[in-house]
Design a protein around this motif. Structure first.
Motif, short mmCIF file in Angstrom:
data_model
loop_
_atom_site.label_atom_id
_atom_site.label_comp_id
_atom_site.label_asym_id
_atom_site.label_seq_id
_atom_site.Cartn_x
_atom_site.Cartn_y
_atom_site.Cartn_z
N HIS A 1 -24.07 30.23 -6.59
CA HIS A 1 -25.00 29.11 -6.78
C HIS A 1 -25.58 29.12 -8.17
CE1 HIS A 1 -27.16 25.64 -5.33
NE2 HIS A 1 -28.14 26.06 -6.11
N THR B 1 -14.66 27.55 -3.27
CA THR B 1 -15.92 27.97 -3.87
C THR B 1 -17.04 27.27 -3.12
OG1 THR B 1 -14.95 28.35 -6.05
CG2 THR B 1 -17.33 27.99 -5.96
N SER C 1 -23.80 26.42 -1.29
CA SER C 1 -25.10 26.09 -0.71
C SER C 1 -26.14 27.09 -1.20
CB SER C 1 -25.04 26.10 0.82
OG SER C 1 -24.35 24.97 1.29
N GLU D 1 -21.68 31.63 3.51
CA GLU D 1 -20.90 30.40 3.69
C GLU D 1 -19.44 30.65 3.32
OE1 GLU D 1 -22.01 27.30 0.89
OE2 GLU D 1 -22.06 25.84 2.52
N PHE E 1 -28.13 24.16 9.34
CA PHE E 1 -29.04 23.39 8.50
C PHE E 1 -30.11 22.76 9.37
CE2 PHE E 1 -30.03 20.99 4.72
CZ PHE E 1 -30.51 19.78 5.17
N GLU F 1 -31.61 26.13 16.40
CA GLU F 1 -30.43 26.18 15.53
C GLU F 1 -29.93 27.63 15.41
OE1 GLU F 1 -28.55 23.97 14.50
OE2 GLU F 1 -27.60 24.50 12.60
N PHE G 1 -26.68 22.74 -6.58
CA PHE G 1 -25.77 22.15 -5.59
C PHE G 1 -26.52 21.81 -4.31
CE2 PHE G 1 -22.16 22.83 -8.19
CZ PHE G 1 -22.40 24.00 -8.89
N ARG G 2 -27.12 20.62 -4.29
CA ARG G 2 -27.94 20.22 -3.17
C ARG G 2 -27.46 18.93 -2.51
NH1 ARG G 2 -33.86 22.15 -3.60
NH2 ARG G 2 -33.66 24.06 -4.80
N ALA H 1 -27.06 19.20 1.27
CA ALA H 1 -28.38 19.24 1.92
C ALA H 1 -28.99 17.85 1.94
CB ALA H 1 -29.30 20.22 1.19
N GLY I 1 -27.56 16.14 4.77
CA GLY I 1 -28.18 16.72 5.97
C GLY I 1 -29.55 16.13 6.23
N GLY J 1 -27.63 21.08 12.03
CA GLY J 1 -26.18 21.10 12.18
C GLY J 1 -25.49 21.80 11.05
N VAL J 2 -24.18 21.82 11.12
CA VAL J 2 -23.36 22.43 10.07
C VAL J 2 -23.57 21.69 8.76
CG1 VAL J 2 -20.97 22.79 9.31
CG2 VAL J 2 -21.61 23.26 11.68
N ASN J 3 -23.63 22.43 7.66
CA ASN J 3 -23.84 21.81 6.36
C ASN J 3 -23.20 22.69 5.30
OD1 ASN J 3 -25.44 21.14 3.78
ND2 ASN J 3 -26.11 19.57 5.20
N ILE J 4 -22.13 22.22 4.71
CA ILE J 4 -21.34 23.04 3.79
C ILE J 4 -21.20 22.34 2.45
CG2 ILE J 4 -19.02 23.99 3.37
CD1 ILE J 4 -18.80 24.36 6.42
N SER J 5 -21.39 23.11 1.39
CA SER J 5 -21.21 22.61 0.03
C SER J 5 -20.00 23.31 -0.57
CB SER J 5 -22.46 22.91 -0.80
OG SER J 5 -22.27 22.55 -2.15
N VAL J 6 -19.01 22.55 -0.98
CA VAL J 6 -17.80 23.14 -1.57
C VAL J 6 -17.64 22.58 -2.98
CG1 VAL J 6 -16.28 21.40 -0.48
CG2 VAL J 6 -15.33 23.56 -1.29
N SER J 7 -17.37 23.47 -3.93
CA SER J 7 -17.33 23.05 -5.33
C SER J 7 -16.02 23.43 -5.98
CB SER J 7 -18.54 23.64 -6.07
OG SER J 7 -19.73 23.13 -5.52
N PHE K 1 -10.80 18.99 -0.58
CA PHE K 1 -11.05 20.18 0.22
C PHE K 1 -12.15 19.94 1.24
CE2 PHE K 1 -8.39 23.67 -1.17
CZ PHE K 1 -7.89 23.23 -2.38
N SER L 1 -10.67 18.15 4.19
CA SER L 1 -9.79 19.04 4.94
C SER L 1 -10.59 20.08 5.72
CB SER L 1 -8.84 19.71 3.95
OG SER L 1 -7.84 20.41 4.62
N MET L 2 -11.63 20.62 5.11
CA MET L 2 -12.48 21.59 5.81
C MET L 2 -13.18 20.93 6.98
SD MET L 2 -13.88 23.39 2.35
CE MET L 2 -15.21 24.38 3.04
N LEU M 1 -12.93 21.93 11.03
CA LEU M 1 -14.07 22.13 11.95
C LEU M 1 -13.84 21.36 13.24
CD1 LEU M 1 -16.99 21.87 9.39
CD2 LEU M 1 -16.71 23.74 11.02
#
Lengths: 301, 371
Positions: A73, A124, A127, A134, A193, A211, B111-112, B115, B118, B125-131, B139, B142-143, B147
């Motif tokens: 991050h 990569t 979060s 993650e 989240f 959660e 990287f928000r 969020a 969300g 719930g699920v919350n994913i950040s991909v960079s 990606f 696809s991710m 899920l």
């Protein structure tokens, strides 16, 4: 596919009393081709070398079946500040060509992929604070989906004292057993989240608790278990601290000034411990993570 | 295996807010010129941008990238007829290359965007950040599909978002990757890309969940492919072997494709290598398969690009046609691909969307009309 297990661990972490120059590039990585890389890249490469040496067999998997998931991050924050400053005082020609590609944070994983010929995929994750956990989550999900046969998962960070990297080699249990690998343990992770605004309401603690219980249930976790918390003082963090008491005896690590390395360092410590533990991390954006650490014999998927 | 379908799409770009603004510009097929970057203190040699002209609401709260993701997500949810409060197991996966540009230059958490989405859903719930840089959106989709296929979720809001970043623009400038005029993929005189802002978000669902609630199914995610060059950090591996492998994986042995939305950035190497890889993957059929090059309209939107490509693919499947490509002066002979200058029909209701990134990340997605 059988559940995944950890068969290699490597770590490089800034010692508590060490100065900014704590990491010796030449000693850890060698003399050529590394000096001008960002520190976060140094840490990741070094931790991975140690993990792969510990795993002993990474190169036997064909390149296209190797996967990589890295959580980051704030690791490139110093570089971003430098670049931003460079184009205020001069133009972009003042930016080092060695570091320019790293405006894209996945270049850290890319450099590692080049070194280890990881052609299956790299991911990569970014979060805030939970990026390392993650990475474990998305990487092992990809492993279970058959996108790779062996996974390198880790984190790299450079945020004050939270500096360094942890890397793990992960494969399915049957493969590890067949090749006689040393199984260090298991780490199963789920992230979640809760909107920060919701966490701050009167219902917030209840929602966060639900959660976390949901994450634990999805992992098949049987509580109570020793629970280690990496939290800050945000509404989400406070709600998570209250909720975590329902999971077991809690130990708190102040995560307020920590990046995404602290939680993963804790995971590595607990794997070495050999027992069964939980790690909970949360941050002011609402991101949550729960990791279940188990001994090598744990065969839950 | 659980079928994953698309039930909603949303977009924001330099063309305006909403998918309609995108499709209108696609139909018009006119050259869209970038504008100068409005960041006076920054000295850039190629200061061009395809800018989202309206300030997205929520910028102060989420940063510009997060706010763009929220705008596109709102449209996608409306399009899907989905109320997050009652929609079952729902999650978020957002791809972004640069995150929030202001935060980045200040060295703050960047990287928000995930969020932010969300927060829009307003529930846990699920919350994913991909960079994964310029393939991040691919990606992310696809991710999200993984899920759903794993049975962990019924619905995922997924896609990509990126906005102006002094750091990102400056580094691309330093690497000589930017064109001084416009983004003109596959043109013999191309000199680089032109970066843009935007967001593309899609609602992915299991087909069972979509059918149970009577949702309109806009497309089916029929396949995806991942790979990594594991080579040079910024240039594609010259043979395109891994790019080809990702395409083959997405195609899953299917022989016919109606259209390809290429990554096509306007950089010398990417366009040439992608053309070569397309030829290897599709063979002589490539001569008949129209490519639809989106970046001349919206610029290179970084982590958004694959997601906007997926949004565009859904609209092509809806309409059964491929719009005319924005004209280029002279097609590079080394890029032997079919870039129609007039609208053509979509002979096979199947669109391949490619995205490639620094760090060697490659993703391909195959979308097809749902049965």
């Amino acid at each position: 596919m059988s559940p995944s297990v950890i068969t290699g661990i490597g770590r490089v972490e800034r010692p508590p009393s060490a100065g900014e120059d704590w990491f010796n590039v030449a000693e850890e990585l060698g003399g050529r081709g590394y000096k001008y890389l960002p520190p976060g890249c140094h840490y990741l490469l070094a931790a991975t070398r140690r993990a792969i040496a510990d795993h002993d067999g990474f190169e036997t998997t064909t390149a296209e079946r190797r996967g990589l998931a890295v959580g980051c991050h704030s690791v490139l924050a110093p570089l971003y500040r430098e670049v931003a400053q460079a184009v205020l005082t001069g133009d972009s020609s003042g930016i080092s060509p060695m570091t320019a590609p790293f405006f894209a944070v996945n270049a850290l994983a890319g450099r590692l992929a080049e070194e280890r010929l990881i052609k299956g995929f790299t991911l990569t994750t970014t979060s805030p604070r939970v990026a390392g956990l993650e990475a474990l989550e998305v990487g092992t999900r990809a492993l279970a989906a058959g996108r790779c046969a062996v996974l390198l998962a880790g984190v790299t960070e450079q945020l004050g004292s939270d500096a360094g990297a942890v890397a793990m080699v992960i494969e399915d249990r049957d493969t590890a057993t067949t090749r006689g690998a040393t199984i260090h343990g298991t780490c199963r992770t789920r992230t979640g989240f809760v909107p920060a605004a919701l966490a701050a309401t009167a219902d917030g603690p209840m929602v966060v608790a639900a959660e976390l219980r949901g994450l634990a249930a999805s992992l098949g976790v049987r509580t109570p278990l020793p629970t280690h918390l990496v939290l800050d003082g945000s509404a989400v963090g406070l709600a998570a601290a209250a909720a975590a008491r329902g999971l077991g005896r809690c130990v708190l690590v102040d995560g307020a000034d920590q990046g995404c390395l602290t939680a993963m360092s804790l995971v590595a410590d607990l794997i070495a411990d050999g027992g069964e533990h939980l790690v909970v991390s949360a941050t002011d954006t609402g991101n949550l993570a729960l990791a279940h650490i188990g001994p090598g014999a744990d065969d839950r998927g | 295996m659980t079928e994953v379908v698309v039930t909603g799409i949303g977009a924001v770009s330099c063309l305006g807010t909403g998918v309609a603004a995108l499709t209108s510009a696609m139909a018009a097929a006119r050259v869209v010129l970038p504008e100068p970057v409005n960041d006076p203190p920054a000295r850039l040699r190629m200061p061009l941008i395809h800018r989202v002209t309206e300030e997205p609401p929520g910028t102060a709260e989420w940063g510009r990238t997060g706010a763009l993701a929220v705008v596109a997500s709102r449209e996608a949810l409306d399009d899907a007829g989905l109320d997050p409060a009652v929609s079952g197991r729902i999650g978020v996966v957002v791809g972004t290359c640069l995150g929030d540009g202001v935060a980045a230059r200040e060295g703050l958490p960047t990287f928000r965007a995930a969020a932010a989405v969300g927060d829009l859903l307003g529930r846990a719930g699920v919350n994913i950040s991909v960079s994964n840089a310029c393939a991040a959106g691919g990606f992310a989709l696809s991710m999200a599909a993984d899920l759903i296929r794993a049975g962990e979720l019924d619905v995922v809001i997924a896609g990509g978002a990126d906005s102006y970043s002094r750091v990102g623009w400056a580094c691309m400038d330093r690497m000589g990757a930017l064109d001084p005029e416009r983004c003109r993929p596959f043109d013999a005189d191309r000199r680089g890309t032109v970066l843009g802002e935007g967001a593309g978000m899609l609602v992915l669902e299991s087909s069972a969940h979509a059918r149970a609630r009577g949702a309109r199914i806009r497309a089916r995610l029929a396949g995806e492919g991942w790979s990594c060059d594991a080579g040079h950090l910024t240039a594609p591996e010259p043979t395109g072997a891994q790019i080809e492998r990702a395409m083959r994986e997405a195609l899953g042995g299917r022989a016919e494709v109606g259209c390809v939305i290429p990554h096509g950035t306007g950089t010398a190497h990417n366009d040439r290598v992608e053309s070569r890889a397309l030829r290897a993957a599709l063979g002589s059929r490539l001569d008949e398969i129209p490519l639809y090059s989106l970046k001349p309209l919206v610029g290179h939107t970084g982590g958004t690009s694959a997601a906007l490509g997926a949004v565009a693919a859904v609209t092509l499947l809806d309409h059964g046609g491929v719009p005319a490509n924005v004209p280029i002066a002279n097609q590079d002979p080394a890029c032997a691909v079919h870039l129609p200058r007039e609208a053509v029909s979509l002979a096979t209701p199947r669109v391949l969307v490619n995205a490639y990134a620094f760090g060697g990340n490659n993703s391909s997605m195959l979308l097809e009309r749902a049965a």
